[in-house]
Scaffold this motif. Structure first.
Motif, PDB file in Angstrom:
ATOM      1  N   LEU A  32       0.829  -1.208   0.000  1.00 39.80           N
ATOM      2  CA  LEU A  32       0.000   0.000   0.000  1.00 39.80           C
ATOM      3  C   LEU A  32       0.864   1.258   0.000  1.00 39.80           C
ATOM      4  O   LEU A  32       0.517   2.249  -0.641  1.00 39.80           O
ATOM      5  N   LYS A  33       1.975   1.213   0.701  1.00 43.89           N
ATOM      6  CA  LYS A  33       2.874   2.370   0.706  1.00 43.89           C
ATOM      7  C   LYS A  33       3.480   2.584  -0.679  1.00 43.89           C
ATOM      8  O   LYS A  33       3.607   3.720  -1.135  1.00 43.89           O
ATOM      9  N   ILE A  34       3.822   1.491  -1.351  1.00 43.29           N
ATOM     10  CA  ILE A  34       4.365   1.601  -2.703  1.00 43.29           C
ATOM     11  C   ILE A  34       3.315   2.177  -3.649  1.00 43.29           C
ATOM     12  O   ILE A  34       3.604   3.071  -4.452  1.00 43.29           O
ATOM     13  N   MET A  35       2.080   1.674  -3.553  1.00 41.61           N
ATOM     14  CA  MET A  35       0.995   2.206  -4.385  1.00 41.61           C
ATOM     15  C   MET A  35       0.742   3.674  -4.045  1.00 41.61           C
ATOM     16  O   MET A  35       0.476   4.488  -4.936  1.00 41.61           O
ATOM     17  N   GLY A  36       0.808   4.031  -2.761  1.00 39.15           N
ATOM     18  CA  GLY A  36       0.620   5.421  -2.355  1.00 39.15           C
ATOM     19  C   GLY A  36       1.681   6.333  -2.940  1.00 39.15           C
ATOM     20  O   GLY A  36       1.381   7.450  -3.359  1.00 39.15           O
ATOM     21  N   ASN A  37       2.919   5.850  -2.980  1.00 41.35           N
ATOM     22  CA  ASN A  37       3.983   6.636  -3.606  1.00 41.35           C
ATOM     23  C   ASN A  37       3.725   6.823  -5.097  1.00 41.35           C
ATOM     24  O   ASN A  37       3.948   7.905  -5.649  1.00 41.35           O
ATOM     25  N   TYR A  38       3.230   5.760  -5.747  1.00 45.84           N
ATOM     26  CA  TYR A  38       2.903   5.857  -7.177  1.00 45.84           C
ATOM     27  C   TYR A  38       1.776   6.861  -7.398  1.00 45.84           C
ATOM     28  O   TYR A  38       1.856   7.731  -8.276  1.00 45.84           O
ATOM     29  N   TYR A  39       0.706   6.752  -6.606  1.00 46.26           N
ATOM     30  CA  TYR A  39      -0.418   7.674  -6.743  1.00 46.26           C
ATOM     31  C   TYR A  39       0.024   9.106  -6.457  1.00 46.26           C
ATOM     32  O   TYR A  39      -0.434  10.048  -7.099  1.00 46.26           O
ATOM     33  N   SER A  40       0.889   9.286  -5.465  1.00 50.96           N
ATOM     34  CA  SER A  40       1.398  10.629  -5.154  1.00 50.96           C
ATOM     35  C   SER A  40       2.170  11.200  -6.336  1.00 50.96           C
ATOM     36  O   SER A  40       2.054  12.390  -6.639  1.00 50.96           O
ATOM     37  N   HIS A  41       2.939  10.354  -6.981  1.00 48.10           N
ATOM     38  CA  HIS A  41       3.706  10.810  -8.148  1.00 48.10           C
ATOM     39  C   HIS A  41       2.770  11.178  -9.301  1.00 48.10           C
ATOM     40  O   HIS A  41       2.947  12.204  -9.957  1.00 48.10           O
TER      41      HIS A  41
END
Length: 94
Positions: A32-41
């Motif tokens: 989820l943190k990895i996906m959150g970083n992707y969404y943030s980008h």
């Protein structure tokens, strides 16, 4: 005659259990943190874990609505309702 039972706890065991729980939660939240970083980008703004879960749920609901071509009308309408609810949740959180 009164009987008393004394239970002793080993603090190291309790600490090990608490540490294992923390490690498990961190391990499960890593994707989820990895996906959150992707969404943030992609969105060019910070996204927290709750928003990440909402975006992921909306994507899964979209896939459930689009992909199963041979579902009956009841399941397809249920998937559409899930998609609408997930999109409203995303709109509210974002």
């Amino acid at each position: 005659m009164e009987r008393q039972l004394i239970l002793s706890t080993d603090t190291t065991t309790m600490k090990k259990v608490a540490d294992m729980k923390k490690k498990t939660i961190n391990m499960l939240n890593t994707p989820l943190k990895i996906m959150g970083n992707y969404y943030s980008h992609v969105l060019e703004r910070p996204i927290n874990i709750i928003q990440t879960k909402a975006l992921t749920e909306a994507q899964i609901a979209f896939l459930a609505t689009i992909f199963p071509l041979d579902y009956n009308l009841a399941l397809r309408s249920l998937a559409c309702a899930w998609l609408i609810i997930a999109l409203k949740k995303c709109k509210r959180l974002l």
